[in-house]
Design an enzyme around this catalytic site. Structure first.
Site, PDB file in Angstrom:
ATOM      1  N   HIS A 217      -0.724  -0.130  -9.597  1.00  0.00           N
ATOM      2  CA  HIS A 217      -1.414  -1.075  -8.699  1.00  0.00           C
ATOM      3  C   HIS A 217      -1.926  -2.290  -9.480  1.00  0.00           C
ATOM      4  CE1 HIS A 217      -3.519  -1.155  -4.539  1.00  0.00           C
ATOM      5  NE2 HIS A 217      -3.319  -2.392  -4.971  1.00  0.00           N
TER       6      HIS A 217
ATOM      7  N   GLU B 217      -2.669   7.585  -4.779  1.00  0.00           N
ATOM      8  CA  GLU B 217      -2.971   6.993  -6.095  1.00  0.00           C
ATOM      9  C   GLU B 217      -4.442   7.060  -6.484  1.00  0.00           C
ATOM     10  OE1 GLU B 217      -1.696   2.895  -5.124  1.00  0.00           O
ATOM     11  OE2 GLU B 217      -3.771   2.264  -5.402  1.00  0.00           O
TER      12      GLU B 217
ATOM     13  N   ARG C   8       0.867  -1.180   0.000  1.00  0.00           N
ATOM     14  CA  ARG C   8       0.000   0.000   0.000  1.00  0.00           C
ATOM     15  C   ARG C   8       0.904   1.230   0.000  1.00  0.00           C
ATOM     16  NH1 ARG C   8      -3.269  -2.916  -1.519  1.00  0.00           N
ATOM     17  NH2 ARG C   8      -5.348  -3.381  -0.726  1.00  0.00           N
TER      18      ARG C   8
END
Ligand code: NAI
Length: 331
Positions: free
Chosen positions: A292, A260, A231
Site C-alpha cells: 500500500h 492487509e 482497495r
C-alpha cells in the site's frame, strides 16, 4: 494550540507534519498504534484524532472518541471505507484529503505493471549475482494492447493519459462517466471481455466489493493482467488465487490486499504469516505485491500534511469544511 493525536504513524509520515505544524498552531502527539476500539481511549485530552487507511473507525471506536470529547476525526487519506460514517453522524465530523497526488498512485500502478511484465525485479537480482541469462524474462509490448480502466476519477484519468503515451487502446467503465474526457466508455462486462490488462481506480463501496471475482474473471481474456492500487476488497482474493493457479490470469500487480490491515506497513519478515491466501499469492512468479505504497511520494506526503492541517484549522476556526465526509454523500 490545537491538540492533535496521530494514529498509525511511521517516520516518513511525520516529516511534513513536523515541518508545517507550527504554521497551523497545532501540537501533535504521534502514536504508532492503529486507531481501533482498544486504542481510541489514548485520544483522551486531545481535540482531534488523525487516522489512516488501516485504522478501524467503527461505531464503538467512534463512541469511545466521542465520550473522550474528540471533536474532529481527520483522515489523512482519500478513501474512507474504514470509517462508519453513519455512526459518526451528529457526533464527530470527519474530514479527509480528497486529492493529494493522483500522479503518485497512477505512476506506481504503471511501475508495478512495467516491473512485472518486463521482469526487471528478477533481472536486478540476477545481474547482482552475475547471472546474465535472459531465460524466462520475456515480456510483451504495451503498445497496441487494450487497457481496461475501472473508475475514471482523478487517478484513473492520469493513469489513462500515461497509457495513451504508451500507444495503448483504452476502454473505461465508470457509472458516472466524465463528459469532457476523451475515452471510450463501455459496460463493465465488455471491459472484462476485451481488455488485455485491467486496472482498478474506483473506491471500495458495497457496489464495488469483490467486483473482481470468479464470474468477472471468467469473462476475461486468458492471460489477462490485473492491477489493483485502490482497495484490496475490490478483489476476491481466493478467486484471484484460483485463477492464477488455473493460469487464467497472466499477472497480478497488487498494492493493496483485502486483509492487509494487520500486515502492511509492518516488518513481518520474522513472523509466521497466518494468511495462506496471501502467502500463496505472493509465492506466485507472476505476481508483484507492494505494501500500500502507491501514495508514497514527497509531493503526496506534503499535500497530505498541508490539507490535513488545513482541515483541522478550518474546523477549529469555524470555516466551511470543504473536505467533510457527510453521511448523506457517503451512502
Ligand atoms: P475519485 O473519487 O477521483 O474517482 C473515483 C472514480 O470511481 C469516480 O469517477 C467514480 O465515479 C468511480 N466509481 C464509483 N463507483 C464506481 C463503480 N461502481 N465502478 C466503477 N467506478 C466507480 O478517486 P481517486 O482519487 O481517483 O481514487 C480512486 C481510489 O484510489 C480511491 O477510492 C482509493 O481507494 C484509492 N487510492 C489508493 C491509494 C494507494 O496508496 N494505493 C492512494 C489514494 C487513493
Amino acid at each position: 494550540m490545537i491538540r492533535v493525536c496521530f494514529y498509525d504513524t511511521k517516520p516518513y509520515d511525520r516529516i511534513f507534519f513536523d515541518e508545517l505544524k507550527e504554521a497551523y498552531e497545532v501540537e501533535i502527539e504521534y502514536f504508532e498504534s492503529k486507531l481501533n476500539q482498544k486504542t481510541a481511549v489514548l485520544a483522551k485530552g486531545f481535540d482531534a484524532a488523525v487516522a489512516f487507511v488501516n485504522d478501524s473507525i467503527d461505531s464503538k471506536t467512534i463512541a469511545i472518541l466521542y465520550e473522550n470529547e474528540i471533536k474532529l476525526i481527520a483522515m489523512r487519506c482519500a478513501g474512507y471505507n474504514n470509517v462508519d460514517v453513519k455512526a459518526a453522524a451528529g457526533k464527530i465530523p470527519i474530514v479527509r484529503v480528497p486529492a493529494y497526488s493522483p500522479y503518485a498512485v497512477a505512476e506506481h500502478a504503471i511501475a508495478l505493471l512495467l516491473t512485472l511484465n518486463r521482469k526487471t525485479h528478477r533481472a536486478y537480482v540476477r545481474t547482482r549475482d552475475f547471472n546474465f541469462s535472459l531465460n524466462e524474462l520475456v515480456g510483451f509490448d504495451l503498445h497496441g494492447k487494450t487497457m481496461g480502466v475501472v473508475g475514471t476519477g482523478k487517478i484513473g484519468r492520469v493513469f489513462i493519459d500515461i497509457c495513451k503515451g504508451f500507444g495503448m487502446n483504452i476502454l473505461a467503465y465508470d457509472p458516472y462517466p466524465v463528459k469532457d474526457f476523451d475515452v471510450s466508455y463501455v459496460g463493465f462486462d465488455e471491459l472484462c471481455e476485451k481488455s488485455d490488462i485491467i486496472s482498478l481506480h474506483c473506491p471500495l463501496t458495497k457496489d464495488t466489493f469483490h467486483v473482481i471475482n470468479k464470474d468477472s474473471i471468467k469473462r476475461m481474456k486468458d492471460g489477462v493482467y490485473i492491477i489493483n492500487t485502490s482497495r484490496g476488497a475490490l478483489i476476491d482474493s481466493e478467486d484471484l488465487l484460483n485463477a492464477i493457479k488455473d493460469e487464467k490470469i497472466g499477472g497480478a500487480c497488487l498494492d493493496v490486499y483485502e486483509e492487509e490491515t494487520e500486515l502492511f506497513y509492518e516488518d513481518m519478515s520474522y513472523k509466521i504469516i497466518k494468511d495462506d491466501v496471501l502467502s500463496r499469492i505472493i509465492s506466485m512468479p507472476n505476481v508483484i505485491v507492494s505494501s500500500h505504497q502507491a501514495f508514497l511520494t514527497e509531493e503526496a506526503l506534503y499535500n497530505i500534511a498541508e490539507t490535513t492541517l488545513q482541515n483541522i484549522e478550518h474546523y477549529f476556526t469555524n470555516h466551511v469544511l470543504d473536505n467533510e465526509i457527510s453521511y448523506k454523500n457517503s451512502k
